[in-house]
Design an enzyme around this catalytic site. Structure first.
Site, PDB file in Angstrom:
ATOM      1  N   ASN A  10       0.869  -1.174   0.000  1.00 31.80           N
ATOM      2  CA  ASN A  10       0.000   0.000   0.000  1.00 31.80           C
ATOM      3  C   ASN A  10       0.906   1.223   0.000  1.00 31.80           C
ATOM      4  O   ASN A  10       1.481   1.572   1.026  1.00 31.80           O
ATOM      5  CB  ASN A  10      -0.893  -0.038   1.249  1.00 31.80           C
ATOM      6  CG  ASN A  10      -1.725   1.219   1.386  1.00 31.80           C
ATOM      7  OD1 ASN A  10      -1.791   2.041   0.474  1.00 31.80           O
ATOM      8  ND2 ASN A  10      -2.369   1.375   2.544  1.00 31.80           N
ATOM      9  N   LYS A  12       0.128   4.237  -0.294  1.00 33.05           N
ATOM     10  CA  LYS A  12      -0.495   5.432   0.303  1.00 33.05           C
ATOM     11  C   LYS A  12      -0.267   6.634  -0.626  1.00 33.05           C
ATOM     12  O   LYS A  12      -0.273   6.464  -1.848  1.00 33.05           O
ATOM     13  CB  LYS A  12       0.016   5.649   1.731  1.00 33.05           C
ATOM     14  CG  LYS A  12      -0.108   4.363   2.571  1.00 33.05           C
ATOM     15  CD  LYS A  12       0.177   4.548   4.026  1.00 33.05           C
ATOM     16  CE  LYS A  12      -0.002   3.212   4.750  1.00 33.05           C
ATOM     17  NZ  LYS A  12       0.178   3.305   6.202  1.00 33.05           N
ATOM     18  N   HIS A  95      -9.274   1.360   5.134  1.00 34.53           N
ATOM     19  CA  HIS A  95      -7.999   1.590   5.803  1.00 34.53           C
ATOM     20  C   HIS A  95      -8.192   2.563   6.963  1.00 34.53           C
ATOM     21  O   HIS A  95      -8.977   3.506   6.875  1.00 34.53           O
ATOM     22  CB  HIS A  95      -6.967   2.149   4.807  1.00 34.53           C
ATOM     23  CG  HIS A  95      -5.579   2.078   5.360  1.00 34.53           C
ATOM     24  ND1 HIS A  95      -5.109   2.990   6.271  1.00 34.53           N
ATOM     25  CD2 HIS A  95      -4.584   1.182   5.188  1.00 34.53           C
ATOM     26  CE1 HIS A  95      -3.870   2.647   6.616  1.00 34.53           C
ATOM     27  NE2 HIS A  95      -3.529   1.550   5.964  1.00 34.53           N
ATOM     28  N   GLU A  97      -6.476   4.914   8.018  1.00 35.26           N
ATOM     29  CA  GLU A  97      -6.206   6.330   7.718  1.00 35.26           C
ATOM     30  C   GLU A  97      -7.427   6.967   7.068  1.00 35.26           C
ATOM     31  O   GLU A  97      -7.726   8.142   7.315  1.00 35.26           O
ATOM     32  CB  GLU A  97      -4.951   6.437   6.834  1.00 35.26           C
ATOM     33  CG  GLU A  97      -3.688   6.148   7.651  1.00 35.26           C
ATOM     34  CD  GLU A  97      -2.544   5.530   6.874  1.00 35.26           C
ATOM     35  OE1 GLU A  97      -2.567   5.527   5.630  1.00 35.26           O
ATOM     36  OE2 GLU A  97      -1.613   5.015   7.535  1.00 35.26           O
ATOM     37  N   GLU A 167      -5.060  -4.744  10.732  1.00 35.75           N
ATOM     38  CA  GLU A 167      -4.007  -3.761  10.951  1.00 35.75           C
ATOM     39  C   GLU A 167      -4.274  -3.000  12.244  1.00 35.75           C
ATOM     40  O   GLU A 167      -5.073  -2.047  12.256  1.00 35.75           O
ATOM     41  CB  GLU A 167      -3.988  -2.739   9.802  1.00 35.75           C
ATOM     42  CG  GLU A 167      -3.699  -3.335   8.441  1.00 35.75           C
ATOM     43  CD  GLU A 167      -3.139  -2.293   7.479  1.00 35.75           C
ATOM     44  OE1 GLU A 167      -2.090  -2.562   6.898  1.00 35.75           O
ATOM     45  OE2 GLU A 167      -3.751  -1.212   7.326  1.00 35.75           O
ATOM     46  N   GLY A 173       2.978   2.347  10.815  1.00 34.18           N
ATOM     47  CA  GLY A 173       3.952   3.419  10.663  1.00 34.18           C
ATOM     48  C   GLY A 173       4.659   3.793  11.956  1.00 34.18           C
ATOM     49  O   GLY A 173       5.367   4.785  12.024  1.00 34.18           O
ATOM     50  N   SER A 214       3.785  -2.029  10.378  1.00 37.12           N
ATOM     51  CA  SER A 214       5.238  -2.090  10.560  1.00 37.12           C
ATOM     52  C   SER A 214       5.846  -3.442  10.179  1.00 37.12           C
ATOM     53  O   SER A 214       6.760  -3.942  10.842  1.00 37.12           O
ATOM     54  CB  SER A 214       5.628  -1.712  12.000  1.00 37.12           C
ATOM     55  OG  SER A 214       5.267  -0.373  12.272  1.00 37.12           O
ATOM     56  N   GLY A 235       2.990  -0.986   4.294  1.00 37.81           N
ATOM     57  CA  GLY A 235       3.123   0.420   3.934  1.00 37.81           C
ATOM     58  C   GLY A 235       4.572   0.746   3.625  1.00 37.81           C
ATOM     59  O   GLY A 235       5.088   0.489   2.528  1.00 37.81           O
ATOM     60  N   GLY A 236       5.270   1.298   4.604  1.00 33.79           N
ATOM     61  CA  GLY A 236       6.628   1.821   4.425  1.00 33.79           C
ATOM     62  C   GLY A 236       7.576   0.898   3.669  1.00 33.79           C
ATOM     63  O   GLY A 236       8.239   1.328   2.716  1.00 33.79           O
TER      64      GLY A 236
HETATM   65  P1  13P Z   1       3.354   0.438   7.651  1.00 37.33           P
HETATM   66  O1  13P Z   1       3.810  -0.870   7.063  1.00 37.33           O
HETATM   67  O2  13P Z   1       4.103   1.628   7.143  1.00 37.33           O
HETATM   68  O3  13P Z   1       3.276   0.357   9.160  1.00 37.33           O
HETATM   69  O4  13P Z   1       1.845   0.660   7.144  1.00 37.33           O
HETATM   70  C1  13P Z   1       0.938  -0.377   7.279  1.00 37.33           C
HETATM   71  C2  13P Z   1      -0.289  -0.029   6.523  1.00 37.33           C
HETATM   72  O5  13P Z   1      -1.022   0.868   6.892  1.00 37.33           O
HETATM   73  C3  13P Z   1      -0.576  -0.801   5.298  1.00 37.33           C
HETATM   74  O6  13P Z   1      -1.862  -0.533   4.836  1.00 37.33           O
END
Ligand code: 13P
Length: 257
Positions: A10, A12, A95, A97, A167, A173, A214, A235-236
């Site tokens: 993802n 983002k 999600h 966010e 999640e 993050g 993470s 994510g990251g």
């Molecule tokens: P991170 O892997 O950066 O913690 O993000 C997870 C996420 O929100 C994937 O949708």
């Protein structure tokens, strides 16, 4: 029947269209060998068509990060599942966010899930509790309520086309991941047991459930070793081609053995 692992990146709100295309050109060859794992990237809407076209001859699939539930109309800024259909196979919805900053509700997640299925795409439905809920011991009832709401009116047959991503918000993050065992336990009790109640044991055994929060090459093995975790929503670490390739390699190795 073994559940096929699915690793989804993802991105983002990261990577311009040019950066996205350059990135997948670099990434796709690194992922080519792992046919036993579904490999998915989720660029921004702006980069979607360019990424889909760059990945046309690649096994790497494309996901959108959202879709509106209506097919078309006066919904400024929105993109429908029908419009995404030629370019993507998956759509991430719910999600945290979006729930936190963009007024995503359980009800809108449910409407989106139905629209995505109707467009012949597969939803990746994200659920997860906040730090306050986690600390108050409310994780299981809360995540369970999110799952029940998201799946309202969805048939047992369609469930096989749905991926759920657990999640925990406090792990996104933050560099602070849940332990593999904790994530597995929550996925079993809040997700698989709930799906078993709603749709029977067969459906609960079939539905694929990712962990997200993470996830990095250093902790991937811990998550992939868990019996109830079928992959990761990342994510990251998905923004780095070598890291993402390492995650896929670990999933293939651990889940394949
Ligand atoms: P991170 O892997 O950066 O913690 O993000 C997870 C996420 O929100 C994937 O949708």
């Amino acid at each position: 029947m073994a559940r096929m692992p699915i690793i989804a990146g993802n991105w983002k709100m990261n990577k311009s269209p040019a950066e996205s295309v350059a990135f997948v050109r670099q990434l796709a060859p690194k992922l080519a060998a792992y046919g036993e794992v579904e490999r998915v990237v989720a660029p921004t809407f702006l980069a979607m068509t360019a990424v889909a076209s760059a990945l046309q001859d690649s096994p790497v699939k494309v996901a959108a990060q959202d879709a509106h539930w209506q097919a078309e109309g006066a919904y400024t800024s929105q993109v429908s599942a029908d419009m995404l259909q030629p370019y993507v196979e998956y759509v991430i919805i719910g999600h945290s966010e979006r729930r936190a900053y963009l007024a995503e509700s359980d009800e809108s997640v449910n409407r989106k899930a139905k629209a995505i299925l109707a467009a012949d795409l597969q939803p990746i439905i994200a659920v997860g509790e906040s730090l306050a809920q986690y600390e108050a011991g409310e994780t299981v009832p809360f995540v369970r309520s999110q799952v029940i709401a998201a799946l309202d009116g969805i048939t047992t047959g369609d469930l096989a086309r749905i991926v759920i991503a657990y999640e925990p918000i406090w792990a996104i993050g933050s560099g602070k991941s849940a332990s593999g065992e904790l994530a597995d336990e929550i996925i079993r009790t809040a997700l698989r047991d709930t799906i078993a109640e709603l749709h029977g044991d067969g459906a609960a055994e079939t539905v694929r459930i990712q962990y997200g929060g993470s996830v990095k090459p250093g902790n991937m093995e811990e998550f992939m070793s868990q019996p109830n975790i079928d992959g990761a929503l990342v994510g990251g670490a998905s923004l780095d081609a070598d890291d993402f390739a390492a995650l896929v390699e670990i999933a293939a190795r651990v889940k394949g053995s």
